[in-house]
Design a protein around this motif. Sequence first.
Motif, PDB file in Angstrom:
ATOM      1  N   LYS A 234      71.807 -42.706  43.209  1.00  0.00           N
ATOM      2  CA  LYS A 234      70.380 -43.073  43.256  1.00  0.00           C
ATOM      3  C   LYS A 234      70.061 -44.157  42.228  1.00  0.00           C
ATOM      4  O   LYS A 234      69.301 -45.086  42.497  1.00  0.00           O
ATOM      5  N   LYS A 235      70.660 -44.040  41.046  1.00  0.00           N
ATOM      6  CA  LYS A 235      70.416 -45.044  39.994  1.00  0.00           C
ATOM      7  C   LYS A 235      71.065 -46.372  40.361  1.00  0.00           C
ATOM      8  O   LYS A 235      70.458 -47.433  40.279  1.00  0.00           O
ATOM      9  N   LYS A 236      72.324 -46.308  40.799  1.00  0.00           N
ATOM     10  CA  LYS A 236      73.096 -47.530  41.069  1.00  0.00           C
ATOM     11  C   LYS A 236      72.623 -48.287  42.285  1.00  0.00           C
ATOM     12  O   LYS A 236      72.723 -49.508  42.367  1.00  0.00           O
ATOM     13  N   HIS A 237      72.135 -47.552  43.288  1.00  0.00           N
ATOM     14  CA  HIS A 237      71.757 -48.174  44.566  1.00  0.00           C
ATOM     15  C   HIS A 237      70.262 -48.030  44.814  1.00  0.00           C
ATOM     16  O   HIS A 237      69.840 -47.911  45.965  1.00  0.00           O
ATOM     17  N   HIS A 238      69.498 -48.058  43.745  1.00  0.00           N
ATOM     18  CA  HIS A 238      68.062 -47.790  43.844  1.00  0.00           C
ATOM     19  C   HIS A 238      67.388 -48.617  44.952  1.00  0.00           C
ATOM     20  O   HIS A 238      66.689 -48.076  45.816  1.00  0.00           O
ATOM     21  N   SER A 239      67.683 -49.931  44.983  1.00  0.00           N
ATOM     22  CA  SER A 239      66.976 -50.800  45.944  1.00  0.00           C
ATOM     23  C   SER A 239      67.408 -50.525  47.390  1.00  0.00           C
ATOM     24  O   SER A 239      66.623 -50.677  48.311  1.00  0.00           O
ATOM     25  N   GLU A 240      68.654 -50.084  47.565  1.00  0.00           N
ATOM     26  CA  GLU A 240      69.126 -49.792  48.938  1.00  0.00           C
ATOM     27  C   GLU A 240      68.573 -48.466  49.461  1.00  0.00           C
ATOM     28  O   GLU A 240      68.543 -48.235  50.668  1.00  0.00           O
ATOM     29  N   LEU A 241      68.200 -47.579  48.543  1.00  0.00           N
ATOM     30  CA  LEU A 241      67.814 -46.222  48.957  1.00  0.00           C
ATOM     31  C   LEU A 241      66.312 -46.018  49.001  1.00  0.00           C
ATOM     32  O   LEU A 241      65.844 -44.936  49.343  1.00  0.00           O
TER      33      LEU A 241
END
Length: 170
Positions: A162-169
Amino acid sequence: MSSTERKKKKIRLLFVCLGNICRSPAAEGVMATVVEKYGLQDLIEVDSAGTSGWHEGELPDERIRIHGERRGYVFDSPARKFRDSDFKDFDYIFVMDRQNLSNILSLATDKEQTNKIHLMTEYLQQYVHDHIPDPYYGEASGFELVLDLLEDACEGILQTIKKKHHSELT
Ligand code: 4NP
């Protein structure tokens, strides 16, 4: 095309153990439940594989299925062997112990593939354990420990993603 119209690329997670009948199908099932809990099932996909093909096509071991059912999980993913194309098809490869780690590392052909491989226990938040112990030749308590560790690590993986892919999720 606006960002809301663009079809988002799924983040794909693969869990790997030796036989793909105890630890990794359980990790797959626990992770699927965690992903659903956060409503991310359209954006995160899960699968599992074994470094061996000894149990190819078999359902998960009855003992892990029974222990899982008691916690509300259904583990029903048939066993398959890890294949080279998994490096291309998955974004993250989580291994259960150091033997799995060295087996999968030895199959990686470049840095991009190597960087996808992670030890499951690195994501533990509550427990301190350096591997997910193989329960196959052990007792019922070993299966319970596997599930305790997997539940903890899967939650940790979800938080990391969730932190690493915040914009994708979002
Ligand atoms: P797993 O457990 O790697 O967690 O699926 C095992 C399953 C089968 C065997 C060993 C470990 N075996 O020796 O057949």
